[in-house]
Motif scaffolding. Sequence first.
Motif, short mmCIF file in Angstrom:
data_model
loop_
_atom_site.label_atom_id
_atom_site.label_comp_id
_atom_site.label_asym_id
_atom_site.label_seq_id
_atom_site.Cartn_x
_atom_site.Cartn_y
_atom_site.Cartn_z
N GLN A 76 54.23 -38.27 38.13
CA GLN A 76 54.35 -36.89 37.66
C GLN A 76 52.99 -36.34 37.22
OE1 GLN A 76 57.44 -35.12 37.76
NE2 GLN A 76 57.78 -36.92 39.04
N MET A 77 52.25 -37.12 36.46
CA MET A 77 50.97 -36.67 35.93
C MET A 77 49.99 -36.33 37.04
SD MET A 77 48.28 -38.75 33.48
CE MET A 77 47.36 -39.50 34.82
N LEU A 78 49.98 -37.15 38.08
CA LEU A 78 49.04 -36.97 39.19
C LEU A 78 49.60 -36.05 40.27
CD1 LEU A 78 47.91 -40.70 39.47
CD2 LEU A 78 46.67 -38.82 38.35
N ASP A 79 50.85 -35.61 40.08
CA ASP A 79 51.49 -34.67 41.02
C ASP A 79 51.46 -35.23 42.44
OD1 ASP A 79 52.87 -32.35 41.53
OD2 ASP A 79 51.09 -31.10 41.75
N LEU A 80 51.83 -36.50 42.57
CA LEU A 80 51.64 -37.20 43.83
C LEU A 80 52.66 -36.84 44.91
CD1 LEU A 80 50.63 -40.73 42.54
CD2 LEU A 80 49.16 -38.97 43.52
N GLU A 81 53.68 -36.12 44.55
CA GLU A 81 54.66 -35.74 45.56
C GLU A 81 54.34 -34.38 46.19
OE1 GLU A 81 58.73 -37.89 44.36
OE2 GLU A 81 57.96 -36.57 42.78
N ALA A 82 53.27 -33.76 45.74
CA ALA A 82 52.82 -32.49 46.32
C ALA A 82 52.03 -32.75 47.60
CB ALA A 82 51.97 -31.73 45.32
N VAL A 83 51.95 -31.74 48.44
CA VAL A 83 51.23 -31.86 49.71
C VAL A 83 49.74 -32.10 49.47
CG1 VAL A 83 50.59 -30.67 51.84
CG2 VAL A 83 52.92 -30.47 50.93
N PRO B 284 46.65 -31.88 45.92
CA PRO B 284 46.53 -31.78 44.46
C PRO B 284 46.61 -30.34 43.97
CG PRO B 284 44.79 -33.16 45.37
CD PRO B 284 45.46 -32.51 46.52
N ARG B 285 47.23 -30.18 42.81
CA ARG B 285 47.32 -28.86 42.19
C ARG B 285 46.71 -28.87 40.80
NH1 ARG B 285 53.61 -27.57 43.28
NH2 ARG B 285 53.76 -29.71 42.48
N THR B 286 46.10 -30.00 40.42
CA THR B 286 45.43 -30.11 39.12
C THR B 286 44.12 -30.85 39.31
OG1 THR B 286 46.42 -32.24 38.55
CG2 THR B 286 47.67 -30.25 37.93
N PHE B 287 43.21 -30.68 38.37
CA PHE B 287 41.94 -31.40 38.42
C PHE B 287 42.16 -32.91 38.30
CE2 PHE B 287 40.41 -27.16 37.13
CZ PHE B 287 39.42 -26.97 38.08
N VAL B 288 43.11 -33.29 37.48
CA VAL B 288 43.40 -34.72 37.32
C VAL B 288 43.86 -35.32 38.65
CG1 VAL B 288 44.93 -36.40 36.22
CG2 VAL B 288 43.89 -34.59 34.86
N GLY B 289 44.77 -34.61 39.33
CA GLY B 289 45.25 -35.10 40.62
C GLY B 289 44.15 -35.18 41.66
N ALA B 290 43.30 -34.17 41.69
CA ALA B 290 42.19 -34.16 42.65
C ALA B 290 41.20 -35.27 42.36
CB ALA B 290 41.49 -32.80 42.61
N THR B 291 40.94 -35.51 41.09
CA THR B 291 40.02 -36.58 40.70
C THR B 291 40.57 -37.94 41.12
OG1 THR B 291 39.20 -35.32 38.81
CG2 THR B 291 38.88 -37.71 38.75
N PHE B 292 41.87 -38.14 40.89
CA PHE B 292 42.47 -39.41 41.28
C PHE B 292 42.37 -39.65 42.77
CE2 PHE B 292 46.17 -41.66 42.99
CZ PHE B 292 45.91 -42.92 42.46
N LEU B 293 42.54 -38.61 43.59
CA LEU B 293 42.48 -38.80 45.03
C LEU B 293 41.10 -39.24 45.50
CD1 LEU B 293 44.68 -36.09 46.77
CD2 LEU B 293 45.09 -38.52 46.46
N LYS B 294 40.07 -38.86 44.77
CA LYS B 294 38.74 -39.36 45.10
C LYS B 294 38.67 -40.87 44.90
CE LYS B 294 36.38 -35.07 43.80
NZ LYS B 294 35.40 -34.44 42.86
N PHE B 295 39.28 -41.34 43.80
CA PHE B 295 39.33 -42.79 43.55
C PHE B 295 40.18 -43.48 44.61
CE2 PHE B 295 38.97 -41.41 38.89
CZ PHE B 295 37.58 -41.46 38.94
N LEU B 296 41.29 -42.86 44.98
CA LEU B 296 42.21 -43.46 45.94
C LEU B 296 41.56 -43.60 47.31
CD1 LEU B 296 45.14 -44.46 46.44
CD2 LEU B 296 45.70 -42.10 47.11
N SER B 297 40.75 -42.64 47.70
CA SER B 297 40.11 -42.70 49.02
C SER B 297 39.06 -43.80 49.09
CB SER B 297 39.47 -41.35 49.36
OG SER B 297 38.42 -41.04 48.45
N GLU B 298 38.62 -44.27 47.93
CA GLU B 298 37.62 -45.34 47.88
C GLU B 298 38.24 -46.69 47.55
OE1 GLU B 298 34.90 -43.91 44.99
OE2 GLU B 298 34.21 -42.22 46.20
N ASN B 299 39.48 -46.70 47.07
CA ASN B 299 40.14 -47.94 46.69
C ASN B 299 41.63 -47.79 46.95
OD1 ASN B 299 41.26 -50.20 45.51
ND2 ASN B 299 40.39 -49.86 43.48
#
Length: 252
Positions: free
Chosen positions: A165-172, A174-189
């Motif tokens: 919920q916090m990372l809004d991972l079910e959205a197409v 990111p809709r938040t800065f936190v979600g967008a930041t996490f996706l940067k980490f995810l693309s590297e790990n």
Amino acid sequence: MCPNSSFAEAQICLAEVVAGSAAWLGRGLSCVCAQRRESDARPSFDLTPAQEECLQRLQSRIDVAYDSSTLEHQEALRALWHTAFPEEELCGLISEQWKEMGWQGKDPSTDFRGGGFISLENLLFFARNFPKSFQDLLRKREGDRSMWEYPFAVAGVNITFMLIQMLDLEAVKPRTFVGATFLKFLSENEHAFDLLYCITFKLMDHQWLAMRASYMDFNAVMKSTRRQLESELLLEEITRLEELPSYKLLTR
């Protein structure tokens, strides 16, 4: 508010407040997850092809419900038990023994409804990659503990749900800065979500002890944990999850 005048009443409240069912997750964490209004302006974040692919793979994991008839899921559940209690033989996938890990009843599958199979994968990743911290939390080894502690396994399922919920991972996208930041980490790990789960679980327990909480305070602890985690993820100097201040709480 639940009464807490007796142990019997408190046990009833525990079932209502710290439960793994989808009904409780939707109700109990409503105060943790930010409420949204249709009028709220949202930033838009475009994904690179690599980020989009990583997000879709993670969403595919999130979409998998726990199925007690699936061999892979059965084996993962057995693996979790053997990793948590290597000295104790498991009698069966339905057994009173599961209560030792902090499931609500003798059948853990009923507690996975809110978190799905990924919540089991998260617990297993934690057990295998940070066995010291996992065992410390499972056995409540650290700190001045409450008489009525949070149930370990059910708390783990709720942490998975909170992160989704916090990372809004079910959205197409990111809709938040936190979600967008996490996706940067995810693309590297590719294990970024599982790693963040471990960090969050340890952080939650740290907050639990700092707040001198009892299980009636579980939602308040989760809210505090979420606020701290969001603030750390948005620190400008953080380039990978291992640099988060709360990562230092973990031990292998």
